[in-house]
Design a protein around this motif. Sequence first.
Motif, PDB file in Angstrom:
ATOM      1  N   MET A   1       0.804  -1.202   0.000  1.00  0.00           N
ATOM      2  CA  MET A   1       0.000   0.000   0.000  1.00  0.00           C
ATOM      3  C   MET A   1       0.848   1.267   0.000  1.00  0.00           C
ATOM      4  N   PRO A   2       1.971   1.328   0.725  1.00  0.00           N
ATOM      5  CA  PRO A   2       2.783   2.546   0.680  1.00  0.00           C
ATOM      6  C   PRO A   2       3.285   2.865  -0.732  1.00  0.00           C
ATOM      7  N   VAL A   3       3.566   1.836  -1.533  1.00  0.00           N
ATOM      8  CA  VAL A   3       4.031   2.067  -2.901  1.00  0.00           C
ATOM      9  C   VAL A   3       2.928   2.728  -3.720  1.00  0.00           C
ATOM     10  N   LEU A   4       1.697   2.255  -3.567  1.00  0.00           N
ATOM     11  CA  LEU A   4       0.577   2.863  -4.280  1.00  0.00           C
ATOM     12  C   LEU A   4       0.378   4.313  -3.867  1.00  0.00           C
ATOM     13  N   LEU A   5       0.501   4.583  -2.579  1.00  0.00           N
ATOM     14  CA  LEU A   5       0.343   5.951  -2.086  1.00  0.00           C
ATOM     15  C   LEU A   5       1.420   6.862  -2.674  1.00  0.00           C
ATOM     16  N   ILE A   6       2.650   6.374  -2.729  1.00  0.00           N
ATOM     17  CA  ILE A   6       3.743   7.168  -3.301  1.00  0.00           C
ATOM     18  C   ILE A   6       3.499   7.403  -4.790  1.00  0.00           C
ATOM     19  N   LEU A   7       3.119   6.357  -5.524  1.00  0.00           N
ATOM     20  CA  LEU A   7       2.833   6.513  -6.954  1.00  0.00           C
ATOM     21  C   LEU A   7       1.699   7.514  -7.185  1.00  0.00           C
ATOM     22  N   HIS A   8       0.641   7.391  -6.401  1.00  0.00           N
ATOM     23  CA  HIS A   8      -0.510   8.290  -6.531  1.00  0.00           C
ATOM     24  C   HIS A   8      -0.099   9.730  -6.205  1.00  0.00           C
ATOM     25  N   GLN A  64      -6.809  -0.128   0.824  1.00  0.00           N
ATOM     26  CA  GLN A  64      -7.141   0.301   2.188  1.00  0.00           C
ATOM     27  C   GLN A  64      -8.371  -0.435   2.708  1.00  0.00           C
ATOM     28  N   ARG A  65      -9.352  -0.672   1.842  1.00  0.00           N
ATOM     29  CA  ARG A  65     -10.541  -1.425   2.255  1.00  0.00           C
ATOM     30  C   ARG A  65     -10.160  -2.869   2.567  1.00  0.00           C
ATOM     31  N   TRP A  66      -9.266  -3.443   1.776  1.00  0.00           N
ATOM     32  CA  TRP A  66      -8.814  -4.819   1.990  1.00  0.00           C
ATOM     33  C   TRP A  66      -8.112  -4.943   3.339  1.00  0.00           C
TER      34      TRP A  66
END
Length: 133
Positions: A1-8, A64-66
């Motif tokens: 999840m942190p990788v997705l947040l950084i990419l976003h 985040q829901r997962w």
Amino acid sequence: MPVLLILHSVWRWAVLIVALLALYGLIRSRREEPMPAVVGYAVRWYPVVLDIQVALGVLLWLAQRWGAVPLTPTQVIHPVWGLLAAGAAHGAAAFRERENPARAWGVLAAYGLSLLLVFIALASVGAFPFGRR
């Protein structure tokens, strides 16, 4: 999840840069001046760049829901603004197909509305340049 947040978070800069270049190109085209190639690409590819941002956001939201992270009001409103921004950007396609003077104004209005909605989405989470970094 942190990788997705950084990419976003990083990809938003691509969205903002491409949106501003596209708006510049559309305003410049109203004066019937030739557009530099990079600006023409920005006009054409802005909805795709924004779609990538929305897809990253949706994946982040689902992750985040997962993980059973509690849903906050910000996690509800921010995606809504992002989806509305993408819808406005894609609405420009309806004007792009026309062969009349309203064409350029319609695309400019749709992209302008989309950028405004992107700014509102950023402000809804306090993202830089609106707050925390």
